[in-house]
Motif scaffolding. Structure first.
Motif, PDB file in Angstrom:
ATOM      1  N   PHE A  16       4.195  -3.175  -9.332  1.00 36.16           N
ATOM      2  CA  PHE A  16       3.321  -2.252  -8.603  1.00 36.16           C
ATOM      3  C   PHE A  16       3.043  -1.005  -9.438  1.00 36.16           C
ATOM      4  N   LEU A  72       1.760  -0.560   1.571  1.00 36.02           N
ATOM      5  CA  LEU A  72       2.261  -1.864   1.135  1.00 36.02           C
ATOM      6  C   LEU A  72       3.589  -2.205   1.803  1.00 36.02           C
ATOM      7  N   ARG A  99       0.704  -1.588 -12.400  1.00 32.32           N
ATOM      8  CA  ARG A  99      -0.703  -1.690 -12.004  1.00 32.32           C
ATOM      9  C   ARG A  99      -1.312  -0.316 -11.770  1.00 32.32           C
ATOM     10  N   HIS A 100      -0.470   0.666 -11.487  1.00 30.81           N
ATOM     11  CA  HIS A 100      -0.966   2.020 -11.221  1.00 30.81           C
ATOM     12  C   HIS A 100      -0.830   2.944 -12.419  1.00 30.81           C
ATOM     13  N   GLU A 120      -0.280   4.444  -1.080  1.00 31.20           N
ATOM     14  CA  GLU A 120      -0.369   3.000  -1.275  1.00 31.20           C
ATOM     15  C   GLU A 120       1.012   2.338  -1.165  1.00 31.20           C
ATOM     16  N   ILE A 121       2.049   3.038  -1.598  1.00 29.11           N
ATOM     17  CA  ILE A 121       3.412   2.530  -1.413  1.00 29.11           C
ATOM     18  C   ILE A 121       3.708   2.392   0.076  1.00 29.11           C
TER      19      ILE A 121
END
Length: 222
Positions: free
Chosen positions: A100, A31, A103-104, A27-28
């Motif tokens: 970020f 993004l 949120r994870h 996901e990093i």
């Protein structure tokens, strides 16, 4: 989305460095690739590899996933999506990474490490004395932008990293331009840091702040 390939070379003594195979890392990657220019995305990816290789060479113990987060977010503050009106771009990037990771569900202690790594990556002389992730993000940036410790990396390592994430022939001038484009709207944030050199190089009207002038002009008598 496939994980980017690890470093592969003909040198059998070179252990591959791979981006962590995790949902967080994927996901990093997604993004940052969707937010930054290709120039900054590939630069940030190379920073991860340089930092990871330096860490292994130095025998440091570090979390590869946290290093990846720090490396990939370190220039997010240059993007319009994450650029504030008054904070240093390093702080903007650190805050983007912090939000970020929160949120994870990443532990606050680990978030603090990544935040510090990004916030200090343009502050020479301090990161190398701190947590390995903090030290290695700066080491990766210094290698890719300034060429510091260039000779510490083998020809095979340099070729493999640049093959995976190309470094354009005009990278030196292009990265200076990217720095300028990301900070020119808030020149006051460059007081006392290296980005003042970028504004001085690109803007003939830029007036550099002076520490001694601030002292002499303060409200204190004398």
């Amino acid at each position: 989305m496939a994980i980017l390939e690890g470093i592969k070379t003909a040198d059998s003594t070179l252990a591959p460095i791979e981006i962590p195979d995790s949902k967080l890392a994927r996901e990093i990657t997604e993004l940052v690739r969707d937010t930054e220019s290709p120039l900054l995305f590939h630069h940030s990816s190379r920073v991860f590899y340089w930092g990871a290789l330096a860490g292994k060479r130095r025998g440091l113990r570090f979390n590869l996933e946290l290093l990846y987060a720090g490396a990939m977010f370190h220039d997010m503050g240059l993007t319009h999506q994450h650029s504030s009106d008054g904070e240093r771009f390093e702080v903007d990037g650190a805050n983007a990474a912090r939000d970020f990771l929160r949120r994870h569900g990443i532990a606050q202690q680990d978030i603090d490490v990544v935040w510090t790594a990004i916030a200090l990556h343009t502050t020479p002389g301090i990161p190398q004395h701190m947590h390995p992730v903090v030290a290695l993000v700066t080491a990766g940036v210094e290698m890719d932008v300034l060429g510091l410790s260039y000779s510490d990396f083998s020809d095979a390592e340099r070729a493999a990293v640049v093959h995976a994430h190309p470094r354009p022939r005009r990278f030196k001038e292009d990265i200076i331009q990217a720095f300028y484009d990301g900070i020119k709207h808030k020149p006051e944030t460059t007081f006392g840091n290296v980005k003042a050199d970028v504004l001085a190089d690109k803007d003939p009207h830029f007036v550099r702040g002076n520490f001694c002038s601030v002292i002499r002009g303060s409200a204190w008598a004398g």
